[in-house]
Motif scaffolding. Structure first.
Motif, PDB file in Angstrom:
ATOM      1  N   SER B 168       0.851  -1.193   0.000  1.00  0.00           N
ATOM      2  CA  SER B 168       0.000   0.000   0.000  1.00  0.00           C
ATOM      3  C   SER B 168       0.883   1.237   0.000  1.00  0.00           C
ATOM      4  CB  SER B 168      -0.900  -0.008   1.236  1.00  0.00           C
ATOM      5  OG  SER B 168      -1.415   1.285   1.459  1.00  0.00           O
ATOM      6  N   VAL B 169       0.512   2.238  -0.784  1.00  0.00           N
ATOM      7  CA  VAL B 169       1.272   3.488  -0.777  1.00  0.00           C
ATOM      8  C   VAL B 169       0.374   4.679  -0.430  1.00  0.00           C
ATOM      9  CG1 VAL B 169       3.049   2.775  -2.386  1.00  0.00           C
ATOM     10  CG2 VAL B 169       0.944   3.754  -3.258  1.00  0.00           C
ATOM     11  N   SER B 170      -0.830   4.384   0.043  1.00  0.00           N
ATOM     12  CA  SER B 170      -1.769   5.491   0.210  1.00  0.00           C
ATOM     13  C   SER B 170      -1.706   6.139   1.580  1.00  0.00           C
ATOM     14  CB  SER B 170      -3.184   5.003  -0.053  1.00  0.00           C
ATOM     15  OG  SER B 170      -3.470   3.945   0.820  1.00  0.00           O
ATOM     16  N   VAL B 171      -0.670   5.855   2.337  1.00  0.00           N
ATOM     17  CA  VAL B 171      -0.668   6.336   3.717  1.00  0.00           C
ATOM     18  C   VAL B 171      -0.833   7.862   3.779  1.00  0.00           C
ATOM     19  CG1 VAL B 171       1.869   6.254   3.820  1.00  0.00           C
ATOM     20  CG2 VAL B 171       0.560   6.237   5.910  1.00  0.00           C
ATOM     21  N   ILE B 242      -1.369  -0.213  -7.129  1.00  0.00           N
ATOM     22  CA  ILE B 242      -1.853   0.728  -8.145  1.00  0.00           C
ATOM     23  C   ILE B 242      -3.072   1.487  -7.633  1.00  0.00           C
ATOM     24  CG2 ILE B 242      -2.855   0.864 -10.451  1.00  0.00           C
ATOM     25  CD1 ILE B 242      -1.066  -1.752 -10.970  1.00  0.00           C
ATOM     26  N   ILE B 243      -3.994   0.744  -7.021  1.00  0.00           N
ATOM     27  CA  ILE B 243      -5.229   1.405  -6.579  1.00  0.00           C
ATOM     28  C   ILE B 243      -4.944   2.390  -5.444  1.00  0.00           C
ATOM     29  CG2 ILE B 243      -7.509   1.023  -5.585  1.00  0.00           C
ATOM     30  CD1 ILE B 243      -7.759  -1.469  -7.148  1.00  0.00           C
ATOM     31  N   THR B 244      -4.039   2.021  -4.533  1.00  0.00           N
ATOM     32  CA  THR B 244      -3.748   2.961  -3.446  1.00  0.00           C
ATOM     33  C   THR B 244      -3.029   4.198  -3.971  1.00  0.00           C
ATOM     34  OG1 THR B 244      -1.765   1.672  -2.944  1.00  0.00           O
ATOM     35  CG2 THR B 244      -3.683   1.294  -1.556  1.00  0.00           C
ATOM     36  N   LEU B 245      -2.213   4.011  -4.993  1.00  0.00           N
ATOM     37  CA  LEU B 245      -1.556   5.168  -5.608  1.00  0.00           C
ATOM     38  C   LEU B 245      -2.617   6.097  -6.208  1.00  0.00           C
ATOM     39  CD1 LEU B 245       1.347   6.095  -6.080  1.00  0.00           C
ATOM     40  CD2 LEU B 245       1.244   5.090  -8.351  1.00  0.00           C
ATOM     41  N   ALA B 246      -3.567   5.488  -6.907  1.00  0.00           N
ATOM     42  CA  ALA B 246      -4.645   6.279  -7.494  1.00  0.00           C
ATOM     43  C   ALA B 246      -5.431   7.001  -6.396  1.00  0.00           C
ATOM     44  CB  ALA B 246      -5.571   5.371  -8.295  1.00  0.00           C
ATOM     45  N   TYR B 247      -5.722   6.271  -5.334  1.00  0.00           N
ATOM     46  CA  TYR B 247      -6.466   6.857  -4.216  1.00  0.00           C
ATOM     47  C   TYR B 247      -5.769   8.116  -3.722  1.00  0.00           C
ATOM     48  CZ  TYR B 247      -8.309   7.297   0.567  1.00  0.00           C
ATOM     49  OH  TYR B 247      -8.863   7.772   1.717  1.00  0.00           O
ATOM     50  N   MET B 248      -4.453   8.000  -3.556  1.00  0.00           N
ATOM     51  CA  MET B 248      -3.706   9.123  -3.005  1.00  0.00           C
ATOM     52  C   MET B 248      -3.809  10.348  -3.908  1.00  0.00           C
ATOM     53  SD  MET B 248       0.168   9.062  -1.716  1.00  0.00           S
ATOM     54  CE  MET B 248       0.749   9.271  -3.354  1.00  0.00           C
ATOM     55  N   PHE B 249      -3.666  10.140  -5.215  1.00  0.00           N
ATOM     56  CA  PHE B 249      -3.725  11.285  -6.130  1.00  0.00           C
ATOM     57  C   PHE B 249      -5.135  11.868  -6.206  1.00  0.00           C
ATOM     58  CE2 PHE B 249       0.240   9.393  -7.969  1.00  0.00           C
ATOM     59  CZ  PHE B 249       1.042  10.438  -7.564  1.00  0.00           C
ATOM     60  N   ILE B 250      -6.131  10.974  -6.139  1.00  0.00           N
ATOM     61  CA  ILE B 250      -7.513  11.476  -6.185  1.00  0.00           C
ATOM     62  C   ILE B 250      -7.800  12.325  -4.949  1.00  0.00           C
ATOM     63  CG2 ILE B 250      -9.938  10.780  -6.051  1.00  0.00           C
ATOM     64  CD1 ILE B 250      -9.130   8.344  -7.807  1.00  0.00           C
ATOM     65  N   VAL B 251      -7.380  11.833  -3.789  1.00  0.00           N
ATOM     66  CA  VAL B 251      -7.608  12.582  -2.554  1.00  0.00           C
ATOM     67  C   VAL B 251      -6.930  13.949  -2.634  1.00  0.00           C
ATOM     68  CG1 VAL B 251      -6.947  12.689  -0.115  1.00  0.00           C
ATOM     69  CG2 VAL B 251      -7.986  10.621  -1.026  1.00  0.00           C
TER      70      VAL B 251
END
Ligand SMILES: Nc1ncnc2c1ncn2[C@@H]1O[C@H](COP(=O)(O)OP(=O)(O)OP(=O)(O)O)[C@@H](O)[C@H]1O
Ligand SMILES: [Mg+2]
Lengths: 255, 446
Positions: B168-171, B242-251
């Motif tokens: 996960s990278v969305s921290v 990939i999804i957590t990366l996307a999450y982070m950019f969307i946030v």
């Protein structure tokens, strides 16, 4: 009433018909054998029984309950457990943890207990610890409890996998080639061992094996699978002398 | 120690004597020793630093000065010896003697405490030491509070990247959600603001409402994390990364475009409810305790079974979907809480503080400390933070030195410093009563 009844089981992997019209009835206390050449579909039958795949057709009834299409963790809780053709232990964990985690379905404290140490978590953990160690002692592997499982000798890993399978308290135990990679002496020992756990834990056993001495010596009834279909079944003697079986095995080493 | 005294034949001999004298020291004595060092620093640190030409009281034991003016190294060593090493060792030695005498006459009151009492006592002691240390400068106080936040972030990320074995990278994204939710709640409730109107509650309630705001912030973060969890846990693979990366950019870009939250300019005016070290300390201890409880329970260990072999876990009655959900949502919850804390520590947030760099920093702490280890996550965060502060004088070069250090660690220890193992923390585990008695015997001389 049979413990396990499978009716007209058929399974396709894409266009490949791995199992076709498979039927069986296994009585409580029985030791049942499933044999057949490589790629016959034996492991697939086990995978279907334990819910890894949903069968294309057919019905599986365990202990009076239709379990067709249920996920493995529910089937496991109902009382089916298994070991694998190639070991599938949790390599980074200790042997003891491998056994303890198989108590998952019966843990009585919930998430709150896990997070906050309430709901009798500590008593429950002590109970699991004690029972897991007792189980390992019964199989003679208690000395390896606190070692990381991937570093243990192959034979010990096999026993840890067996202890883990037993920790779910199964009624029916599926053994997929339990003597793979073993010497003849180890195989003899495993035969004794299978009888021992069957009697100690009141099990019904369904096993896949290539070593004929093992199957013939243990099983009450044997089914022979070839290209996904049963080509013969009967007592060890009957199967051994069946010309169809001999033909199916021609070209493959019968040991 | 005086008996059989002869001229030391070398440093090694002295070292052996020192070790012999201190090997059985109970943790309480060490804590007193550390307290003594901190107090000595408060008393003479400033003056001594001035006399030795170190300028103001050095923030990190003078270590960062080494990179500013290497000529000062001897002075720095003197400073460290006089202010920290000698008082700490001296006080520890005295207290140990005293304790040995007391335990000869029976148990000290510390031994009679129940184990939770013993743990609380020691934690309080640690807090007191940190408190005195931090009171020397606002800078130290800030670093310590951010350290607490980072420990929560690193450990919660470890649940997913370590115990669960996904990536996960969305921290930073979770942090952002938590930071904004907590800030909005606190500003709406306790601050006269031209977007959220006049304060709803009296300002004196703010410290008591803050925990509730943090819990809500964590919960909201966890709910948004469901959007990641539901699609990505259907299958294994690299989806989660990939999804957590996307999450982070969307946030991040969402907050940049929400005007009433300040858009890219940011959001400020958070009430001052995280000024004290105590608030952050308590939350950090709470988070570590709860996550530690989880990963040491059989229920929580099943997370590692899912990582090592998911089909086998599923067969052995583990509800693998639930296990993955719990790990991921716990990660999101605590990252959200940490974000809320962060917002109130710095008193100002903007979307760009929660970008990929922030995630990378936490990942660095995680992999430095090691996967699957609570103490590893703490150690990794502390070391990374210290390194980052000590190397500050190197400016930009710092961001070349730290990665090189990380790479060296990964080569020497591919699983991180404490990967898949825990160090025993003596102040959280009482020593056997016997060990305390042994202290009363004279240490074996050489
Ligand atoms: N997940 C899968 N996807 C596609 N094909 C599969 C899958 N699993 C098995 N098969 C195919 O189904 C057939 C039966 O495989 P299975 O593993 O059941 O054989 P087996 O009787 O257990 O053989 P062995 O004695 O070698 O273990 C084989 O042709 C195999 O390639
Ligand atoms: Mg097979």
């Amino acid at each position: 009433m049979p413990l396990l009844e499978i009716k007209n089981l058929t399974h396709f992997f894409g266009g490949l018909r791995a199992v076709h019209n498979f039927n069986t009835r296994i009585e409580p206390g029985e030791i049942r054998g499933l044999i057949g050449p490589n790629g016959a579909g034996k492991t697939t039958v086990f995978n279907l029984t334990t819910g890894v795949y949903k069968p294309t057709e057919g019905q599986i009834i365990f202990d009076g309950q239709d379990i067709t299409g249920k996920p493995p963790h529910q089937i496991g809780k109902l009382g089916i457990s298994r070991t694998y053709q190639n070991l599938r232990l949790w390599g980074n964990l200790t042997a003891l943890d491998n056994v303890k985690i198989a108590f998952y379905g019966r843990i009585r404290y919930g998430l709150l207990g896990a997070f906050f140490g309430i709901n009798g978590r500590y008593e429950e953990e002590r109970r699991i610890d004690r029972e897991a160690r007792e189980l390992m002692a019964l199989l003679g592997i208690e000395g390896y409890a606190d070692m990381v499982v991937s570093g243990l000798p192959y034979g010990i890993q096999r026993k840890v996998e067996m202890a883990r399978a037993l920790a779910t308290r199964p009624k029916l135990l599926l053994l997929d080639e339990p003597t793979a990679g073993m010497t003849p002496a180890e195989m003899e020992e495993t035969m004794e061992f299978v009888l021992y756990i069957r009697d100690t834990f009141n099990l019904t056993i369904w096993l896949i094996e290539h070593k004929m001495r093992f199957v013939m010596g243990l099983c009450h009834w044997i089914q022979v699978l070839n290209f996904g279909e049963i080509i013969a079944e009967g007592t060890p003697q009957e199967v051994q002398n069946n010309p169809e079986v001999i033909r199916a095995y021609l070209g493959t080493a019968v040991t | 120690m005086q008996r059989s005294f002869e001229l030391p034949s070398g440093l090694r001999r002295w070292y052996a004597r020192l070790r012999a004298a201190y090997q059985d020291v109970p943790i309480s004595a060490w804590l007193v020793g550390m307290l003594a060092a901190v107090l000595v620093e408060a008393l003479i640190g400033r003056d001594l630093a001035y006399i030795l030409g170190l300028g103001n009281l050095p923030s990190f034991f003078g270590l960062s000065l080494i990179f500013k003016k290497w000529q000062l190294i001897p002075n720095i060593l003197v400073f460290i010896a006089v202010v920290y090493v000698i008082p700490a060792l001296g006080a520890t030695y005295l207290v140990r003697k005293l304790m040995a005498r007391l335990s000869g006459r029976g148990l000290t009151w510390l031994d009679r405490l129940p184990s939770w009492g013993y743990i609380l006592f020691n934690l309080a002691f640690v807090y007191v030491i940190l408190h005195f240390w931090a009171s020397a400068s606002d800078y130290r106080l800030l670093v310590l509070r951010l350290l607490g936040v980072n420990i929560i972030l690193t450990l919660s990320l470890n649940l997913v990247n370590g115990w669960m074995g996904e990536f996960s990278v969305s921290v930073a994204g979770f942090m952002a959600v938590g930071a904004y939710v907590a800030s909005v709640l606190m500003v709406w409730g306790f601050v006269d603001d031209n977007v959220f109107g006049p304060a709803v509650f009296p300002a004196s309630w703010a410290p008591f409402a803050f925990p509730i705001a943090l819990i809500i912030a964590g919960a909201v973060t966890a709910v948004t994390a469901l959007a990641v969890a539901i699609p990505s846990f259907r299958t294994r693979g690299d989806y989660l990364a990939i999804i957590t990366l996307a999450y982070m950019f969307i946030v991040k870009s969402s907050f940049e475009n929400i005007d009433f939250l300040g858009g890219a300019r940011g959001f400020m005016g958070q009430p001052k409810v995280a000024e004290s070290l105590l608030v952050v300390f308590v939350w950090t201890v709470l988070a570590v305790w709860i996550m530690y409880n989880y990963v040491t329970s059989t229920l929580g260990k099943a997370t590692s079974a899912v990582r090592d072999n998911e089909p086998a876990a599923e067969m052995m009655t583990v509800n693998t979907r639930k296990v993955k959900m719990v790990a991921f949502l716990t990660h999101a919850f605590w990252s959200g809480v940490a974000g809320g804390l962060y917002a109130h520590i710095v008193g100002y947030i903007n979307p760009s503080s929660f970008g990929l760099v922030k995630s990378a920093e936490i990942l660095g702490m995680l992999y430095l400390g090691g996967l699957n280890s609570v103490t590893g996550s703490i150690l990794g965060t502390v070391l990374f933070t210290m390194l980052s502060e000590i190397l500050r004088p190197l400016k930009l070069i710092k961001w070349m030195v730290i990665p090189v250090i990380l790479i060296i660690v990964m080569i020497k220890r591919p699983r991180g410093l404490l990967g898949f193992q825990e160090i025993r923390l003596p102040f959280l585990e009482r020593r056997a009563a016997k060990a305390d008695e042994e202290v009363s015997h004279a240490p074996a001389g050489d």
